[in-house]
Write a protein that holds these residues in place. Structure first.
Motif, PDB file in Angstrom:
ATOM      1  N   PHE A  74       0.841  -1.206   0.000  1.00 51.59           N
ATOM      2  CA  PHE A  74       0.000   0.000   0.000  1.00 51.59           C
ATOM      3  C   PHE A  74       0.875   1.255   0.000  1.00 51.59           C
ATOM      4  O   PHE A  74       0.641   2.186  -0.782  1.00 51.59           O
ATOM      5  N   MET A  82       3.315  10.050  -5.187  1.00 49.48           N
ATOM      6  CA  MET A  82       4.001  11.229  -4.634  1.00 49.48           C
ATOM      7  C   MET A  82       5.365  11.447  -5.276  1.00 49.48           C
ATOM      8  O   MET A  82       5.798  12.581  -5.470  1.00 49.48           O
ATOM      9  N   PHE A 111      -4.775  -0.702   2.479  1.00 53.44           N
ATOM     10  CA  PHE A 111      -4.528  -0.396   3.880  1.00 53.44           C
ATOM     11  C   PHE A 111      -5.637  -1.026   4.736  1.00 53.44           C
ATOM     12  O   PHE A 111      -5.371  -1.654   5.771  1.00 53.44           O
ATOM     13  N   PHE A 138       2.173   5.285  11.535  1.00 52.10           N
ATOM     14  CA  PHE A 138       2.428   6.725  11.724  1.00 52.10           C
ATOM     15  C   PHE A 138       3.864   7.049  11.287  1.00 52.10           C
ATOM     16  O   PHE A 138       4.108   8.002  10.552  1.00 52.10           O
ATOM     17  N   CYS A 141       4.571   6.962   7.512  1.00 47.50           N
ATOM     18  CA  CYS A 141       4.047   8.183   6.870  1.00 47.50           C
ATOM     19  C   CYS A 141       4.951   9.375   7.168  1.00 47.50           C
ATOM     20  O   CYS A 141       5.248  10.182   6.282  1.00 47.50           O
ATOM     21  N   GLN A 145       7.041  11.736   4.560  1.00 51.03           N
ATOM     22  CA  GLN A 145       6.891  13.195   4.568  1.00 51.03           C
ATOM     23  C   GLN A 145       8.251  13.882   4.700  1.00 51.03           C
ATOM     24  O   GLN A 145       8.556  14.823   3.970  1.00 51.03           O
ATOM     25  N   TYR A 146       9.083  13.403   5.633  1.00 50.89           N
ATOM     26  CA  TYR A 146      10.427  13.988   5.788  1.00 50.89           C
ATOM     27  C   TYR A 146      11.223  13.841   4.498  1.00 50.89           C
ATOM     28  O   TYR A 146      11.922  14.758   4.060  1.00 50.89           O
ATOM     29  N   MET A 148      10.126  13.767   1.474  1.00 52.30           N
ATOM     30  CA  MET A 148       9.669  14.778   0.509  1.00 52.30           C
ATOM     31  C   MET A 148      10.109  16.178   0.939  1.00 52.30           C
ATOM     32  O   MET A 148      10.536  16.977   0.117  1.00 52.30           O
ATOM     33  N   ASP A 149       9.990  16.455   2.251  1.00 56.92           N
ATOM     34  CA  ASP A 149      10.404  17.768   2.759  1.00 56.92           C
ATOM     35  C   ASP A 149      11.885  18.028   2.460  1.00 56.92           C
ATOM     36  O   ASP A 149      12.278  19.153   2.125  1.00 56.92           O
TER      37      ASP A 149
ATOM     38  N   PRO B  21       0.147  14.584  16.669  1.00 56.72           N
ATOM     39  CA  PRO B  21       1.538  15.037  16.760  1.00 56.72           C
ATOM     40  C   PRO B  21       1.734  16.364  16.029  1.00 56.72           C
ATOM     41  O   PRO B  21       0.870  16.775  15.235  1.00 56.72           O
ATOM     42  N   TYR B  23       5.069  17.387  14.559  1.00 51.14           N
ATOM     43  CA  TYR B  23       6.061  17.265  13.490  1.00 51.14           C
ATOM     44  C   TYR B  23       5.983  15.906  12.799  1.00 51.14           C
ATOM     45  O   TYR B  23       5.756  14.909  13.478  1.00 51.14           O
ATOM     46  N   PRO B  24       6.217  15.868  11.513  1.00 52.50           N
ATOM     47  CA  PRO B  24       6.412  16.988  10.589  1.00 52.50           C
ATOM     48  C   PRO B  24       5.121  17.760  10.349  1.00 52.50           C
ATOM     49  O   PRO B  24       4.086  17.164  10.075  1.00 52.50           O
ATOM     50  N   THR B  26       4.124  19.534   7.919  1.00 51.98           N
ATOM     51  CA  THR B  26       3.540  19.335   6.591  1.00 51.98           C
ATOM     52  C   THR B  26       2.611  18.118   6.564  1.00 51.98           C
ATOM     53  O   THR B  26       1.728  18.035   5.732  1.00 51.98           O
ATOM     54  N   LEU B  27       2.826  17.194   7.482  1.00 60.74           N
ATOM     55  CA  LEU B  27       1.985  15.997   7.533  1.00 60.74           C
ATOM     56  C   LEU B  27       0.780  16.194   8.446  1.00 60.74           C
ATOM     57  O   LEU B  27      -0.335  15.798   8.114  1.00 60.74           O
ATOM     58  N   TYR B  28       1.009  16.819   9.605  1.00 63.36           N
ATOM     59  CA  TYR B  28      -0.047  16.835  10.625  1.00 63.36           C
ATOM     60  C   TYR B  28      -0.932  18.082  10.621  1.00 63.36           C
ATOM     61  O   TYR B  28      -2.052  18.049  11.107  1.00 63.36           O
ATOM     62  N   PHE B  74     -10.975  11.511   6.850  1.00 63.27           N
ATOM     63  CA  PHE B  74      -9.944  10.954   5.951  1.00 63.27           C
ATOM     64  C   PHE B  74     -10.536  10.714   4.562  1.00 63.27           C
ATOM     65  O   PHE B  74      -9.938  11.087   3.540  1.00 63.27           O
ATOM     66  N   ILE B 100      -1.595  17.706  -3.984  1.00 65.01           N
ATOM     67  CA  ILE B 100      -2.030  16.308  -3.993  1.00 65.01           C
ATOM     68  C   ILE B 100      -1.236  15.449  -3.012  1.00 65.01           C
ATOM     69  O   ILE B 100      -1.801  14.650  -2.259  1.00 65.01           O
ATOM     70  N   ASN B 101       0.083  15.609  -3.022  1.00 65.66           N
ATOM     71  CA  ASN B 101       0.904  14.730  -2.178  1.00 65.66           C
ATOM     72  C   ASN B 101       0.541  14.845  -0.710  1.00 65.66           C
ATOM     73  O   ASN B 101       0.417  13.844   0.001  1.00 65.66           O
ATOM     74  N   ILE B 104      -2.786  13.170  -0.059  1.00 66.57           N
ATOM     75  CA  ILE B 104      -2.676  11.705   0.006  1.00 66.57           C
ATOM     76  C   ILE B 104      -2.115  11.278   1.357  1.00 66.57           C
ATOM     77  O   ILE B 104      -2.705  10.468   2.080  1.00 66.57           O
ATOM     78  N   LEU B 105      -0.963  11.845   1.718  1.00 68.94           N
ATOM     79  CA  LEU B 105      -0.253  11.345   2.895  1.00 68.94           C
ATOM     80  C   LEU B 105      -0.936  11.742   4.207  1.00 68.94           C
ATOM     81  O   LEU B 105      -1.009  10.945   5.146  1.00 68.94           O
ATOM     82  N   ASP B 108      -3.782   9.452   4.564  1.00 71.86           N
ATOM     83  CA  ASP B 108      -3.323   8.135   5.040  1.00 71.86           C
ATOM     84  C   ASP B 108      -3.119   8.129   6.550  1.00 71.86           C
ATOM     85  O   ASP B 108      -3.522   7.203   7.251  1.00 71.86           O
ATOM     86  N   VAL B 109      -2.478   9.176   7.029  1.00 71.24           N
ATOM     87  CA  VAL B 109      -2.130   9.194   8.451  1.00 71.24           C
ATOM     88  C   VAL B 109      -3.397   9.398   9.298  1.00 71.24           C
ATOM     89  O   VAL B 109      -3.471   8.933  10.443  1.00 71.24           O
ATOM     90  N   LYS B 113      -4.737   7.082  12.269  1.00 76.26           N
ATOM     91  CA  LYS B 113      -5.243   7.627  13.535  1.00 76.26           C
ATOM     92  C   LYS B 113      -6.604   7.008  13.881  1.00 76.26           C
ATOM     93  O   LYS B 113      -6.879   6.723  15.056  1.00 76.26           O
TER      94      LYS B 113
END
Lengths: 324, 324
Positions: A74, A82, A111, A138, A141, A145-146, A148-149, B21, B23-24, B26-28, B74, B100-101, B104-105, B108-109, B113
Motif C-alpha cells: 500500500f 508522490m 490499507f 504513523f 508516513c 513526509q520527511y 519529501m520535505d 503530533p 512534526y512533521p 507538513t503531515l499533521y 480521511f 495532492i501529495n 494523500i499522505l 493516510d495518516v 489515527k
C-alpha cells in the motif's frame, strides 16, 4: 537460511490465495496486480521467523505476516504517486497504469485489507499488535513526509537523514520482527531486542545502499553507478561531505551540485573525487558497521537458543553481502 | 434531542483535544485543519447515543466515536482529490491548499489515527469492532469507486445507484450505530436492527438530497436549485426518468442532456418539466418514504425501552425535515 526461504514460499503462496474481492474491478484489480509484481517478502518471512524463534505456531502468525506485506505494498502505491515514479520492479506503477485516482483509492483499500488481516491474529494479542502496527504506520508516513520535505530543504543534517531512513524503512522491518515475537509469546525485553535488531539492520542496509550506489560493482548491483549523484539525492555520502567540506573543497562540491555545464559522467567523477579526498566512503562504512554490530548485539541479547538465533545472523550477513 | 446535542458537544470537545503530533508539520497540520472545518458530527454522536441505548458507559465508546469521525474526514480528504473539489465547507480543500501529495499522505495518516483510536476501545470488544470497521471501510471505498465509475458509464440502473449510495454514505452511518451498540453490549439481533435503522435512514436522506436539489426551497437548502441537472449528475431523479422515458420524452431528455445550446436556466426548466410530466418527484419521494419507514420499523424492533428509543425517532424526523 532454509527456514527463511521456506517462509518466503509460505508467504508467496498465501498472497496468491489472498481473498481479494473482484468487484468493482477498477478498485481491486490494481491490488492483485501490485501483489503479483513480486518483491522479496522479507518482512513477512522475518515475522514468521520471529514467531518461530519464540516457539509460536505458524498459523497464528501468518495473517499478521500478510498484513505487513499488504501494508508495505500500500505504501509503495501511494509513494509512487508522490514520487511521480513510472516503474516499480520493471513494470508500470499503478499510478502510471490506471491514473492517480485509482492509485489513491486502491491504496486506501489495501490499507484496509492490512488492518483486516492483522485483526485475524490471536485475540488476546490484538491490542498489543494493533498498537505496534499503528505506531509503525504513523512513523512510515512521517518518514515519507520527511523524505519529501528534504527535497526542498537545503540544511538537512546527518541526524535528520538517519531519522528519516529509520522512519521510512527501518521501523517496518523492526516492527515485523516484533509483531512475530509478540504472537510467539516473547517477553517485553526480547520484543525490544528483536525490534532493535531489525531497526539497526535496516539502517545499516540503507547506508550500504547509499555506498553501493557509487562504490558498488554495477553488474552485481544492477543499477547505474552514481545515479544518486546525478539526481543530487541527499544520501549519507553527500550530506556527510557537505557537513565536513570547507574552503576549496566546499566550493568545488557546490559547483558540482549546481553547475548545468557538467555532463553526467563528469559530475559523477568530480563528486567521487571530492568524496575520496574526504574519505567519505570510509566514514559511511564505519557508520554502517556501527548499526550492523548494534543489530547483532541485540540479537545476541535475545533470550532464546543460540541455534535458533543463528538464522537471523546468517540473514543479516547475507543482506549486507557479508556471506562470503 | 438534548441528549444527542450534548453528545455532539462532547465529540467536538474531544476532537479539539485530540492528541495529534506536531512534526512533521507538513503531515499533521492538514489534519488539525480538516477537523477544524467543522461538520455536524452526527456519526460519532449517534455512536455514543447507541451505546447509551444499551446502557453502555460513555467513556467506553468515546474513542470509537472519534475513530468514526476521523475516518470520515480521511475519506473526505482523499475524495476531494479524486473529485477535484476546490472547496469543502466553504474553505479550501487540503488538496487545493497544500497539493495532492499532502492530501494523500495526510489522509493516510488520518486513517492510521482512526484505527489507533478504535483500538483504544474495550479489549473484549476489539475483534468485533475492528471487523465491522474494516468491512465498512471496504464498502466506503467501493462506494467511492462506483461513484467514479458511474461518471463514465451510460447504463447506470436505479439498483446500481442505490447500491452506490448505500456503500458510499449509508453504511458508515449504520456502522457508527452498530459500533456504539456493540460497545454498549447489545445482542446480535439488536445490533442488526440498529444497523438497518441507520442504513435505511441514510438511504432515505440521500434520496431526499436528490429531490431537494431540484424541488427544495433554495433559501432553506442553501444550494443553487438544479445544480445536479446542470452537472448531468446521475441522481435518482435522472436515472428514474431515463429508466421510464419512451418516445418523445426520451428524445427530449436526451437532447437536454447533450445539447450545448441550452443555457443553464433553460436546461433546468426543461428537464424539470420532463420530470414533472413523468411524476418523478412523487416516485422518488415514495422510494424515500419506503426507506424511511423501513428505518423506523427496525428502530421499533430493537429490544430497548421505548422512551430511550424516542430520541432516535426524533432525530430521524429532524433529519428528514419532518419535525414540523
Amino acid at each position: 537460511m532454509e527456514k527463511l526461504i521456506n517462509y518466503i514460499h509460505t508467504v508467496e503462496h498465501a498472497l496468491n490465495h489472498l481473498n481479494v474481492p473482484v468487484y468493482p474491478k477498477t478498485l481491486y484489480q490494481p491490488i492483485t496486480y501490485t501483489l503479483g509484481l513480486g518483491g522479496k517478502r522479507i518482512r513477512p518471512a522475518l515475522l514468521l521467523l520471529a514467531n518461530d524463534l519464540f516457539s509460536g505456531r505458524q498459523e497464528n502468525a501468518l495473517s499478521a505476516a500478510l498484513a505487513v506485506e499488504v501494508f508495505h505494498n500500500f505504501t509503495l502505491i501511494h509513494d509512487d504517486v508522490m514520487d511521480d515514479a513510472p516503474l516499480r520492479r520493471g513494470k508500470e506503477t499503478v499510478y502510471k497504469k490506471w491514473g492517480i485516482n485509482t492509485a489513491i483509492l486502491s491504496g486506501d483499500v489495501m490499507f484496509v485489507k492490512s488492518v483486516d488481516l492483522l485483526a485475524k491474529s490471536p485475540e488476546d494479542k490484538l491490542p498489543e499488535l494493533i498498537h505496534l502496527f499503528t505506531k509503525t504506520a504513523f512513523e512510515v508516513c512521517e518518514g515519507q513526509q520527511y523524505d519529501m520535505d528534504f527535497e526542498q530543504k537545503t540544511d538537512v543534517s546527518i541526524d535528520d537523514y538517519l531519522k528519516m531512513i529509520e522512519l521510512k524503512t527501518a521501523v517496518l522491518l523492526a516492527a515485523s520482527l516484533q509483531l512475530g515475537a509478540i504472537i510467539g509469546g516473547a517477553g517485553k525485553e526480547d520484543q525490544q531486542h528483536i525490534y532493535e535488531f531489525g531497526k539497526n539492520l535496516g539502517l545499516a542496509f540503507q547506508l550500504m545502499d547509499d555506498v553501493l550506489d557509487l562504490y558498488g560493482n554495477p553488474e552485481k548491483f544492477g543499477k547505474r553507478v552514481g545515479g544518486d549523484i546525478i539526481a543530487n539525492k541527499k544520501t549519507y555520502l553527500l550530506l556527510k561531505a557537505k557537513e565536513l567540506a570547507t574552503g576549496e573543497l566546499k566550493k568545488e562540491l557546490e559547483f558540482c551540485l549546481t553547475s548545468k555545464a557538467l555532463k553526467d559522467d563528469q559530475k559523477i567523477e568530480k563528486v567521487k573525487s571530492i568524496f575520496n579526498r574526504m574519505n567519505i566512503q570510509k566514514l559511511a562504512t564505519a557508520e554502517m558497521d556501527l548499526f550492523y554490530n548494534t543489530a547483532l548485539s541485540h540479537l545476541d541479547s535475545i533470550n532464546a537458543p543460540k541455534e535458533k538465533k543463528h538464522v537471523f545472523e546468517v540473514f543479516a550477513k547475507s543482506l549486507m553481502n557479508r556471506d562470503n
